[in-house]
Each structure stands twice: as C-alpha cells, then as structure tokens.
Write an enzyme that holds these catalytic residues in place. Sequence first.
Site, PDB file in Angstrom:
ATOM      1  N   GLY A  43       0.835  -1.189   0.000  1.00 17.51           N
ATOM      2  CA  GLY A  43       0.000   0.000   0.000  1.00 17.51           C
ATOM      3  C   GLY A  43       0.873   1.242   0.000  1.00 17.51           C
ATOM      4  O   GLY A  43       2.013   1.194   0.478  1.00 17.51           O
ATOM      5  N   GLN A  48       3.099  10.000   0.994  1.00 17.88           N
ATOM      6  CA  GLN A  48       4.376   9.264   1.040  1.00 17.88           C
ATOM      7  C   GLN A  48       5.217   9.462  -0.219  1.00 17.88           C
ATOM      8  O   GLN A  48       6.368   9.015  -0.259  1.00 17.88           O
ATOM      9  CB  GLN A  48       4.129   7.763   1.214  1.00 17.88           C
ATOM     10  CG  GLN A  48       3.564   7.390   2.574  1.00 17.88           C
ATOM     11  CD  GLN A  48       3.397   5.896   2.686  1.00 17.88           C
ATOM     12  OE1 GLN A  48       2.433   5.350   2.183  1.00 17.88           O
ATOM     13  NE2 GLN A  48       4.359   5.233   3.296  1.00 17.88           N
ATOM     14  N   CYS A  88       5.892   0.030   7.251  1.00 20.61           N
ATOM     15  CA  CYS A  88       5.500   1.208   6.475  1.00 20.61           C
ATOM     16  C   CYS A  88       6.703   1.610   5.633  1.00 20.61           C
ATOM     17  O   CYS A  88       7.826   1.669   6.151  1.00 20.61           O
ATOM     18  CB  CYS A  88       5.104   2.341   7.418  1.00 20.61           C
ATOM     19  SG  CYS A  88       4.649   3.867   6.564  1.00 20.61           S
ATOM     20  N   LEU A  89       6.474   1.890   4.355  1.00 22.43           N
ATOM     21  CA  LEU A  89       7.597   2.235   3.465  1.00 22.43           C
ATOM     22  C   LEU A  89       8.303   3.516   3.922  1.00 22.43           C
ATOM     23  O   LEU A  89       9.465   3.726   3.575  1.00 22.43           O
ATOM     24  CB  LEU A  89       7.116   2.385   2.017  1.00 22.43           C
ATOM     25  CG  LEU A  89       6.619   1.089   1.356  1.00 22.43           C
ATOM     26  CD1 LEU A  89       6.143   1.382  -0.062  1.00 22.43           C
ATOM     27  CD2 LEU A  89       7.704   0.015   1.341  1.00 22.43           C
ATOM     28  N   HIS A 130      -4.370   1.443   7.283  1.00 26.82           N
ATOM     29  CA  HIS A 130      -3.020   2.014   7.402  1.00 26.82           C
ATOM     30  C   HIS A 130      -2.853   3.184   6.424  1.00 26.82           C
ATOM     31  O   HIS A 130      -2.371   4.261   6.809  1.00 26.82           O
ATOM     32  CB  HIS A 130      -1.972   0.922   7.157  1.00 26.82           C
ATOM     33  CG  HIS A 130      -0.560   1.414   7.205  1.00 26.82           C
ATOM     34  ND1 HIS A 130       0.325   1.053   8.193  1.00 26.82           N
ATOM     35  CD2 HIS A 130       0.131   2.250   6.380  1.00 26.82           C
ATOM     36  CE1 HIS A 130       1.484   1.652   7.986  1.00 26.82           C
ATOM     37  NE2 HIS A 130       1.395   2.382   6.881  1.00 26.82           N
ATOM     38  N   GLU A 131      -3.253   2.953   5.175  1.00 31.58           N
ATOM     39  CA  GLU A 131      -3.066   3.997   4.149  1.00 31.58           C
ATOM     40  C   GLU A 131      -4.008   5.179   4.388  1.00 31.58           C
ATOM     41  O   GLU A 131      -3.626   6.334   4.170  1.00 31.58           O
ATOM     42  CB  GLU A 131      -3.259   3.425   2.748  1.00 31.58           C
ATOM     43  CG  GLU A 131      -2.313   2.280   2.384  1.00 31.58           C
ATOM     44  CD  GLU A 131      -0.852   2.545   2.720  1.00 31.58           C
ATOM     45  OE1 GLU A 131      -0.418   3.711   2.678  1.00 31.58           O
ATOM     46  OE2 GLU A 131      -0.141   1.578   3.061  1.00 31.58           O
ATOM     47  N   HIS A 134      -2.577   7.664   6.698  1.00 34.89           N
ATOM     48  CA  HIS A 134      -1.607   8.597   6.093  1.00 34.89           C
ATOM     49  C   HIS A 134      -2.298   9.864   5.580  1.00 34.89           C
ATOM     50  O   HIS A 134      -1.711  10.946   5.618  1.00 34.89           O
ATOM     51  CB  HIS A 134      -0.883   7.930   4.917  1.00 34.89           C
ATOM     52  CG  HIS A 134       0.274   7.068   5.331  1.00 34.89           C
ATOM     53  ND1 HIS A 134       1.390   7.575   5.960  1.00 34.89           N
ATOM     54  CD2 HIS A 134       0.501   5.742   5.179  1.00 34.89           C
ATOM     55  CE1 HIS A 134       2.258   6.580   6.184  1.00 34.89           C
ATOM     56  NE2 HIS A 134       1.740   5.458   5.733  1.00 34.89           N
TER      57      HIS A 134
END
Length: 171
Positions: A43, A48, A88-89, A130-131, A134
């Site tokens: 994701g 991000q 998380c990236l 999660h996304e 953000h």
Amino acid sequence: MDVVLYPDPILRKTAETVTTFDASLREIADAMHQTMAKAKGVGLAAPQVGLSIRLLVLNPTGKAADAVTLVNPKLTSLRGAEFDEEGCLSFPGIYAEISRATSLVVEAQDLDGKPIRIAAEDYVARIIQHEFDHLEGVLFVDRMSAADKVRVRGALKKLDAQFQERAGAPK
Ligand code: CO
C-alpha cells in the site's frame, strides 16, 4: 517517484480532497503503483510520495488484477479488532503489531471521479486503514503500544538523524 521517509513533515499534514480527475491524476496513481511495487510494498498513500492529496493505492498480492486505487476514501462500518504485524515504506526496517478493525466498507471515487464501494476484510482491511491514516497525518508509530514505542525509539532516532543530514546536505 521517491518514497518520503519519517520524519518528513508532509507525513503529518491532513491531505487535501481531490477535485480534479484528469490525466495527471491517473499518471500520479500509475507512478504510485510502480513505486509501491518496486519497494515491495502492499500500500502507498500520496503523502508518502510528497503529494498531500487524498489518494491511495494498494495491491495485496502484487498481481495486476489486484491493484486498487482509491480517491477521497471514507471508511465506514468498521467491525472487530485484531493485532497483526505492520511495516510502512516511510519507516524502513521498523515493524510492530498494530490493532485494526477486521472488516470495513470503503466509499471512495475512482480515477474518473465515479463512486466506488468496497467491502474489505482482514489483510486488505488492514492495508486500507493504514493507508487511510496517512491521509489524516496519522502514522503507525502513533498506534504502537507503549512498549513498542520504547522498542523502536532508537530506530526512529536514526531516521531523524538521517533526515536532518539530508536537510543540511547541499542539493
Ligand atoms: Co505507511
């Protein structure tokens, strides 16, 4: 596209509603899918990649058929709660157990601005939550247990130092 790393302040902003559904929005979404795949993520949210807009992409399997793009998502009908490991990236190397609802319905728009509605469970519901966070400026570290916050403190300090170093480095 480069993935923005913690503690870049854009990750703390509330993202703006998307109002223009044009070719450039589609290009952004395509590039986000590519960036996510390259980083082996499941994701990715627009903040991000440095864009504070309400757009997110996900792909739980990496197969083209499972690629999902959500514009202006709203989460409803959240049910259940389960802990599972997340990364998380924007936080390379950091993982922790996070509690998320096990099912939800997401109402969003597609890249043409058409309304879409997806019922999701378990892993996919987790990715969406999660996304979505953000887009609200919420990060998974905020949802960690007190013990995990202590455990990852050193890793966060390291990311902080790397960020300061990049900020001070000549372009
Ligand atoms: Co993330």
